[in-house]
Enzyme design. Structure first.
Site, PDB file in Angstrom:
ATOM      1  N   ARG A  77     -21.327  45.977  54.877  1.00 55.43           N
ATOM      2  CA  ARG A  77     -19.880  45.782  54.803  1.00 55.43           C
ATOM      3  C   ARG A  77     -19.232  45.919  56.171  1.00 55.43           C
ATOM      4  NH1 ARG A  77     -19.137  48.727  48.851  1.00 55.43           N
ATOM      5  NH2 ARG A  77     -19.642  46.811  47.700  1.00 55.43           N
ATOM      6  N   HIS A 123     -18.326  37.748  50.150  1.00 57.03           N
ATOM      7  CA  HIS A 123     -19.618  38.418  50.091  1.00 57.03           C
ATOM      8  C   HIS A 123     -19.551  39.891  50.517  1.00 57.03           C
ATOM      9  CE1 HIS A 123     -21.243  37.111  54.368  1.00 57.03           C
ATOM     10  NE2 HIS A 123     -20.112  37.755  54.447  1.00 57.03           N
ATOM     11  N   GLU A 124     -20.546  40.648  50.044  1.00 60.68           N
ATOM     12  CA  GLU A 124     -20.606  42.105  50.176  1.00 60.68           C
ATOM     13  C   GLU A 124     -19.434  42.795  49.491  1.00 60.68           C
ATOM     14  OE1 GLU A 124     -23.326  43.209  50.958  1.00 60.68           O
ATOM     15  OE2 GLU A 124     -24.134  41.402  51.867  1.00 60.68           O
ATOM     16  N   GLY A 125     -18.989  42.216  48.395  1.00 58.37           N
ATOM     17  CA  GLY A 125     -17.917  42.826  47.608  1.00 58.37           C
ATOM     18  C   GLY A 125     -16.600  42.132  47.857  1.00 58.37           C
ATOM     19  N   GLN A 162     -13.380  45.719  46.508  1.00 57.01           N
ATOM     20  CA  GLN A 162     -13.038  46.692  47.544  1.00 57.01           C
ATOM     21  C   GLN A 162     -11.766  47.456  47.182  1.00 57.01           C
ATOM     22  OE1 GLN A 162     -15.197  47.260  49.887  1.00 57.01           O
ATOM     23  NE2 GLN A 162     -16.464  45.484  49.445  1.00 57.01           N
TER      24      GLN A 162
END
Length: 618
Positions: free
Chosen positions: A321, A465-467, A472
């Site tokens: 992240r 991507h990555e949340g 978040q």
């Protein structure tokens, strides 16, 4: 002002990265060794990455029926990156690393992200190996992690599934113990995995000898049913090609099959795949030497304990992240530099006012127009502020790993609170910077004659991507600001208040200090109001506006702290650069920070306009 001068200012004047050398772990380093790393990475990025950014965008990865084909430039760039030692930059000397502070590693990797985020560096491989160094067995570290650090193997993270997306509790990939002797394999408890994973970056290619997949899967219970929720998830090493305990390829393919390539809006130079595990395309020999039946499963080795896979994977996810935040930041900066150069050289129009109506007068560069300055200053405030945020978070990582116990614990909690911002804020506002870069170019910006359209396309992925933003936001408001009775939030408040108190003593910054104090009070009041009923549905209905307001307040704090450092002028600094930092701070306080009022109003009111919208009314 060059990127390097900005990085040097943030590292050495603002964050005092040189003081890290006073700690035993970094005692062999100096400003000279840090600069040598930055010089090397800047050169490789300039020579091996930047010239081929458009090439890898137009020559997408393709599958020829046997293997995935990538341009030679990608092979050359990845080889140069591995040979630089950056894959193991933060690892111990005894493991072949450089034992660098993460602050320096993050700054050095920024050059690659700016030159060509699409070619990529080693974020996934390094994160994969770092996870194994913490949670793997000694042999897993030796066979898998160390071969990733030297560039012989590469790594992925396999979380998402077609039916589950970001909802990891719905993961359906199953892992069955591989016979009665499954626990005796020297590489770890051996399982057979069956399932499908998608959105797997670098999931198949020929850039390295092997690809080490870290796969989330569930081990069925005695009744054969998969456990429910995220607590039933385990983590497995699933190599593309099988290896022995010496790390030598056995010559057998594991049952990991490429199901397709995703064709994307941006990041086109990075392979993104759908993978099938255990479908029977590559049946794997059993430990007795015979071929297992079709669909017996891909061989995987358990990492850590059963049911603790997500806890292990968060080690890589949190690292990724921050990496995504850096990528978003550097794409924004790439667009800003292109827009600034264009604005300085593109003549168009004349100054506002009576003199500007004289068509016989020469045209002026568009940077002389107030609205173009507004757009450039917005980009500067977003992107340089985001870079400062990412390096601040990197400095917290070093504090967590090498500071005193008290400082390390504070750094841990601050990172918990700031990581959702470090990932989400640049991915939204540096994308906006890319949009403004297109606008500065006018119609030309919308064409492929200039690079800014590609920067926007590449950056659009980072909000996902990555949340995603929504994930978040729920993590921040639903968990991070509440954890440990709000101690992380209180620590952040203390740092914000300390910066405001210092700035209050500087006449040029006193008004900003007052605005920051008022903004933080708004955030505090809205946090309390959101949870006033104690109902998650009420609080989280407006989690994204909360995330946006929280992020803007954090960036206002970061800019004020940077401006304080800029006030402490020394002979090595450019006066113009410090004027730029002061003006960017003023822009952020005058144009951006006031936005938080609208965002926090719906949070504090627990407004359910969106949450209560009937589905059939759309």
């Amino acid at each position: 002002m060059s990127l390097r001068s900005t990085v040097d200012f943030l590292l050495y004047q603002w964050l005092d990265a040189e003081s890290l050398n006073e700690r035993p772990r970094f005692a062999d380093h100096s400003r000279e060794t840090f600069d040598a790393v930055l010089d090397t990475c800047e050169r490789i990025a300039r020579e091996k990455y930047a010239p081929f950014n458009r090439l890898v965008d137009t020559q997408e990865p393709r599958f020829d029926g046997d293997q995935v084909i990538l341009p030679q430039a990608t092979h050359d760039a990845q080889k140069a990156y591995a040979e630089s030692g950056m894959l193991s930059a933060a690892q111990d000397f005894e493991h072949g690393g450089m034992q660098l502070p993460y602050t320096i590693e993050a700054a050095a990797n920024a050059f690659f992200a700016m030159a060509s985020v699409s070619i990529g560096s080693g974020m996934l491989s390094t994160g994969n190996a770092n996870l194994l160094m913490v949670h793997g067995t000694p042999l897993q570290k030796e066979v898998f992690a160390k071969n990733e650090f030297c560039g012989r193997f590469s790594g992925t993270m396999c979380l998402s599934e077609p039916q589950a997306g970001s909802s990891l509790s719905d993961v359906a990939t199953r892992a069955m113990p591989d016979g009665e002797d499954y626990a005796q394999d020297p590489l770890g408890a051996r399982y057979r995995l069956r399932g499908n994973k998608m959105w797997i970056s670098a999931g198949d290619h020929e850039l390295t000898e092997n690809i080490i997949h870290l796969v989330l899967a569930k081990i069925p219970g005695p009744d054969g049913q998969l456990p429910t929720g995220t607590r039933g998830i385990s983590l497995f090493i699933v190599p593309k090609k099988l290896v022995n305990e010496a790390g030598v390829l056995t010559g057998e393919r594991n049952d990991v099959a490429l199901a397709g390539l995703n064709h994307k809006l941006g990041w086109r130079g990075t392979v993104n795949t759908l993978l099938n595990f255990g479908e029977g395309k590559y049946p794997v020999r059993s430990t007795g030497g015979g071929l297992d039946g079709k669909g017996a499963g891909a061989v995987g080795y358990l990492v850590g304990q059963p049911g603790e896979g997500l806890r292990c994977m968060f080690h890589m996810m949190n690292e990724a992240r921050i990496g995504v935040g850096i990528a978003a930041t550097m794409l924004g900066l790439a667009g800003y530099e292109a827009a600034l150069d264009y604005a300085k050289t593109r003549p168009q129009g004349r100054p506002a006012g009576p003199a500007g109506k004289d068509a016989t007068q020469p045209q002026v560069p568009i940077i002389e127009h107030a609205d173009v300055k507004r757009m450039l200053l917005a980009q500067k405030s977003y992107c340089e502020g985001a870079l400062a945020l990412e390096l601040y978070c990197a400095r917290l990582v070093d504090e967590q790993h090498s500071g005193t116990p008290e400082a390390a614990d504070e750094a841990r909690l601050l990172l918990e609170v700031l990581t959702p911002i470090a990932k989400s804020w640049p991915s939204e506002w540096c994308l906006e910077a890319n949009s403004l870069a297109i606008q500065v170019h006018g119609g030309y910006g919308y064409t492929r004659d200039f690079p800014v359209e590609q920067y926007w396309r590449d950056n659009r992925l980072n909000m996902i991507h990555e949340g995603t933003h929504g994930i978040q936001a729920m993590d921040l408001l639903g968990r991070k600001v509440l954890m440990e009775s709000g101690r992380g939030l209180a620590l952040l408040a203390g740092r914000i208040q300390a910066t405001a108190a210092q700035a209050q003593q500087v006449p040029e910054l006193a008004a900003h200090a007052a605005a920051l104090t008022a903004a933080w009070q708004q955030v505090t009041d809205a946090t309390r109001a959101a949870w006033a009923t104690g109902q998650p549905g009420d609080a989280l209905a407006n989690a994204v506006p909360y995330l946006q307001a929280f992020g803007h307040t954090v960036l206002a704090w970061i800019w004020l702290d940077v401006a304080l450092s800029a006030q402490r002028q020394d002979a090595t600094q450019s006066i113009a650069a410090n004027v730029g930092r002061t003006r960017a701070t003023a822009y952020f306080y005058h144009y951006e920070l006031p936005k938080i009022g609208a965002w926090l109003q719906v949070v504090a009111n627990r407004d359910l306009t969106c949450a209560d919208m009937p589905e059939d009314a759309f």
